[in-house]
Design an enzyme around this catalytic site. Structure first.
Site, PDB file in Angstrom:
ATOM      1  N   HIS B 326      31.530 -13.187   2.809  1.00  0.00           N
ATOM      2  CA  HIS B 326      30.854 -14.332   2.204  1.00  0.00           C
ATOM      3  C   HIS B 326      30.921 -14.329   0.682  1.00  0.00           C
ATOM      4  O   HIS B 326      30.822 -15.386   0.062  1.00  0.00           O
ATOM      5  CB  HIS B 326      29.399 -14.400   2.652  1.00  0.00           C
ATOM      6  CG  HIS B 326      29.241 -14.935   4.045  1.00  0.00           C
ATOM      7  ND1 HIS B 326      29.395 -14.153   5.153  1.00  0.00           N
ATOM      8  CD2 HIS B 326      28.972 -16.174   4.505  1.00  0.00           C
ATOM      9  CE1 HIS B 326      29.220 -14.887   6.238  1.00  0.00           C
ATOM     10  NE2 HIS B 326      28.973 -16.122   5.876  1.00  0.00           N
ATOM     11  N   GLY B 327      31.025 -13.166   0.098  1.00  0.00           N
ATOM     12  CA  GLY B 327      31.090 -13.144  -1.361  1.00  0.00           C
ATOM     13  C   GLY B 327      31.234 -11.733  -1.882  1.00  0.00           C
ATOM     14  O   GLY B 327      30.802 -10.772  -1.236  1.00  0.00           O
TER      15      GLY B 327
END
Lengths: 333, 470
Positions: B326-327
């Site tokens: 996600h990041g």
């Protein structure tokens, strides 16, 4: 009803309902006295930033700064005073311009005249990166689709009240619950990203208090660096000036007028002789201080920091005359 | 190009007209392929090459995987696909994360001279999604679950099909290949359902996520250091609403955009806040990613084949890596690990529910639903926070008792969130498309029209879809 006809009927009905609702919403706000308005954003800035390197650099006049120059400068007045020249405003309301100057310096295609409207405070380290997100947006996010999107949005904003973010349905619902109608602005963003202010529509006393209190608080929160440090920190902007001037461009720093309490606070915190007067030597750029030019010092500043829209043309013509006398611009005659 | 832009509205209307008027299925597919590349290039033409490289490498790797019988040779081709895709992803998405952590480590080790400069590279939009999509293709061919395609243009369209290109759903080749084989019906019924899905998705995004929830979330997290308890709770509950409406809204738009051309994309969300437990939550939230992680990460790690302890460990590792997907930040890793931990706890407690009549009773369902929602919501703090210290400040505000008030926007957001929860509870066992089909056509038209009007009267600051950054 056949499935095909039914499906088409649903879509047509939906479009009719949506169209009627939008027309009603637009009509309502127009009856309340609101008019279509252009809204600034990073895409609109990027459109103008893009243009700066597309025009003839020998006749390119670009303005960087914050609200003071955005409210004072008129590209139309400039271009009529300097036939054949193109003027572009890259000023950003509420954002000092250091990052914009450095960005133009890094762009080999820019070799025009760059007017940087800033004061000594705006060159201090506190404010160096203020406009950096706009520059970053231009280089990283602005592309073909955003260019078209912004042009479409501009066309709609020029024609419809309800395209403005202040007329967002949810914002209006909470505003209605709180008893807050959409604000009525005394400023208007123009097609060239400059702003025209009508102080007859403004609470001038309130604005004067607001600016004086805000500035005093900011000087407490972010005190002026010592003159030596301030000057040392001009090194990178000096390099930016050198890069532009080495390509044949010119950079001029302009100290815009302020008055009354605003000017007193500026002078107390950044005395001219210890800050502004060292700028030219530190950067190699020409400087223009409003106090040295009666035509600028004599301008009326209703809120102590900005001029009324009716004075924009006069301000711009005076500025052109000063720059011609300084040899920055050729004599239009 | 984003679904909530004027440009996209023009793009899809023009494309629908062009494809609809064209004769021949191959011509239509080529038009969709060209339009998909145009869709991607509209953001930044420079990064088209990434899409091309990923497509070409996986196409050839998969064909070699299918014809090579030597296990070492097959592994080499699989490795090539993994290295190219994950290599590109790592460079563009994680390089600065690794460098920053390396710098931090050398700083702690007293070696300040070993500091590497950050690369500050632009993250190509959608790279996390299309690399996972193409990897699923080579994994499936490697496992001989599917046979590789015979038509490169078809495969290129599978990878780049514009509705799912930049933020999913992550489509498996087996879900798409059959649809490419024969002409898709561009009927009025598909146009209606597709348009309805897109309008519903835009409503979730522009009205609920951006206008109702986002201002409350942004204000709360901007003041994380001094926020009061009530404001902190209203902010994080609003974020639960924002992240759902933003991403589920995007997914609906994607599914709707595909549908108007006759394609069916897999569902990505199904009433996740009505989940009864965390396993159930992940069966309802970002379904195509969670099944990807299950099939290609959890099972590759060994899944549940090597004893209970290893199974639970695999769960935590898979969720942690899912968080990192996600990041590039420790907050995302911790968010994933926390979800892994909740799954482990749920696995540990499941036998208890089996032995207790009370715990297994249907009346307990609302309790499980509430517990799941509250824990998921509290875990969102890690997802939303910009740093671990901000997350810490926010948790201390949530768990302390300090005075604060809520403004009208926060009350409106809470009321909307309550409505959203009730909606999820109502549709948790229902296919929403069937509900739509049962409505009388005038009602469908009026509802769609009102939602569209709400979308068009919700201008504001341009907020990118949250999942575009992943």
């Amino acid at each position: 009803m056949q499935a095909t006809h039914r499906a088409i009927s649903v879509i047509v009905l939906a479009l009719l309902v949506a169209g009627a609702a939008l027309a009603g919403w637009e009509w309502f706000w127009r009856t309340q006295g609101y008019e279509p308005a252009l809204y600034d954003d990073r895409d609109l800035w990027s459109l103008h930033r893009e243009r700066v390197t597309e025009v003839d650099q020998a006749r390119n006049f670009t303005v960087a700064g914050a609200s003071r120059i955005q409210l004072a400068f008129s590209t139309d007045a400039f271009e009529s005073s300097m036939p054949g020249w193109t003027a572009t405003s890259l000023a950003i309301n509420g954002h000092y311009p250091t990052a914009v100057v450095e960005d133009l310096a890094e762009d080999d295609d820019f070799a025009g005249v760059l007017l940087v409207a800033v004061d000594a405070r705006g060159l201090a380290h506190w404010y160096r990166d203020m406009s950096e997100p706009w520059v970053r947006h231009y280089h990283r996010d602005f592309g073909p689709q955003r260019r078209i999107e912004r042009q479409l949005l501009t066309a709609l904003q020029n024609r419809l009240v309800i395209v403005g973010s202040e007329f967002n349905l949810v914002r209006r619902l909470t505003g209605w619950l709180d008893g807050r109608p959409p604000p009525r602005h005394y400023t208007r963003l123009l097609h060239d990203r400059t702003i025209s202010a009508d102080y007859q529509q403004a609470d001038v006393e309130g604005l004067r208090r607001h600016f004086a209190q805000g500035l005093a608080a900011d000087y407490e929160r972010r005190p002026a660096p010592a003159p030596g440090r301030w000057r040392a920190e001009l090194e990178s902007i000096g390099e930016a000036v050198s890069a532009i001037q080495a390509r044949g461009g010119k950079v001029v720093f302009l100290r815009m007028p302020t008055s009354d309490r605003h000017w007193e606070l500026d002078s107390e915190n950044y005395p001219r002789d210890r800050y502004w007067n060292r700028l030219s030597e530190a950067t190699g750029a020409r400087t223009v201080h409003f106090a040295d030019h009666p035509e600028l010092a004599g301008l009326e500043l209703p809120d102590t920091s900005h001029i009324d829209g009716r004075d924009r043309a006069a301000f711009t013509r005076s500025l052109v005359a000063i720059l011609v006398r300084a040899g920055v611009l050729p004599d239009a005659e | 190009m984003t679904f909530d832009s004027l440009t996209f509205a023009l793009f899809i209307v023009a494309l629908w007209g062009l494809v609809g008027l064209s004769r021949g299925w191959r011509v239509r597919k080529l038009e969709l392929l060209a339009a998909s590349y145009l869709f991607y290039a509209a953001w930044n033409p420079v990064f088209i090459w990434l899409l091309v490289v990923s497509t070409v490498i996986d196409w050839h790797a998969a064909r070699r995987l299918a014809t090579t019988h030597n296990p070492h040779g097959r592994k080499a081709w699989l490795l090539l696909s993994v290295m190219v895709n994950l290599g590109l992803l790592s460079w563009f998405k994680y390089a600065d994360f690794f460098i920053a952590n390396f710098n931090q480590l050398t700083s702690w080790a007293g070696l300040p001279g070993f500091q590497a400069p950050l690369i500050d590279v632009v993250l190509p939009i959608g790279i996390s999604f299309y690399t996972f999509q193409t990897l699923s293709y080579t994994f499936d061919v490697y496992r001989r679950r599917i046979r590789p395609g015979n038509d490169f243009a078809d495969y290129a369209l599978y990878v780049s099909f514009f509705p799912q290109l930049v933020a999913g759903p992550i489509v498996r080749y087996e879900q798409f290949a059959g649809q490419l084989a024969s002409p898709r019906p561009m009927t009025a019924a598909n146009l209606e359902v597709g348009t309805a899905l897109m309008v519903a998705g835009l409503f979730l995004k522009t009205v609920l996520a951006d206008s109702v929830f986002a201002p409350v979330v942004d204000a709360g997290f901007a003041a994380a250091d001094g926020i009061g308890t009530l404001s902190a709770w209203s902010s994080i509950l609003s974020f639960s609403g924002q992240i759902y409406c933003d991403f589920a809204g995007y997914s609906l738009c994607a599914i709707g955009a595909a549908r108007i051309f006759g394609f069916v994309l897999p569902k990505n969300f199904h009433a996740p806040y009505a989940a009864l437990g965390f396993s159930d939550f992940w069966r309802r939230w970002h379904i195509t990613l969670s099944t990807w992680i299950r099939d290609y990460l959890y099972i590759t790690l060994g899944g549940n084949r090597h004893g209970r302890a290893r199974t639970l460990g695999n769960l935590v590792i898979a969720m942690g890596l899912g968080g990192l997907w996600h990041g590039a930040a420790w907050t995302f890793v911790l968010w994933g690990l926390a979800h892994g931990l909740w799954l482990v706890i749920e696995h540990a407690l499941r036998p208890l529910a089996g032995r207790s009549a009370l715990l297994a009773h249907r009346a307990m369902a609302p309790v499980y639903m509430a517990v799941t929602f509250v824990v998921v919501t509290l875990t969102w703090v890690l997802f939303r926070a910009e740093s671990l210290s901000q997350a810490g400040s926010f948790y201390s505000a949530l768990l302390s008792v300090s005075a604060s008030t809520m403004n009208t926007a926060a009350w409106l957001a809470l009321a909307t969130m309550t409505g959203l929860l009730a909606w999820h509870a109502a549709i948790r066992r229902v296919e929403i498309e069937l509900v739509y089909d049962r409505l009388a056509w005038p009602l469908r038209g009026v509802v769609m029209g009102l939602l569209l009007a709400a979308v068009l009267t919700s201008p504001g600051e341009s907020r990118a879809f949250i999942y575009f950054q992943f």
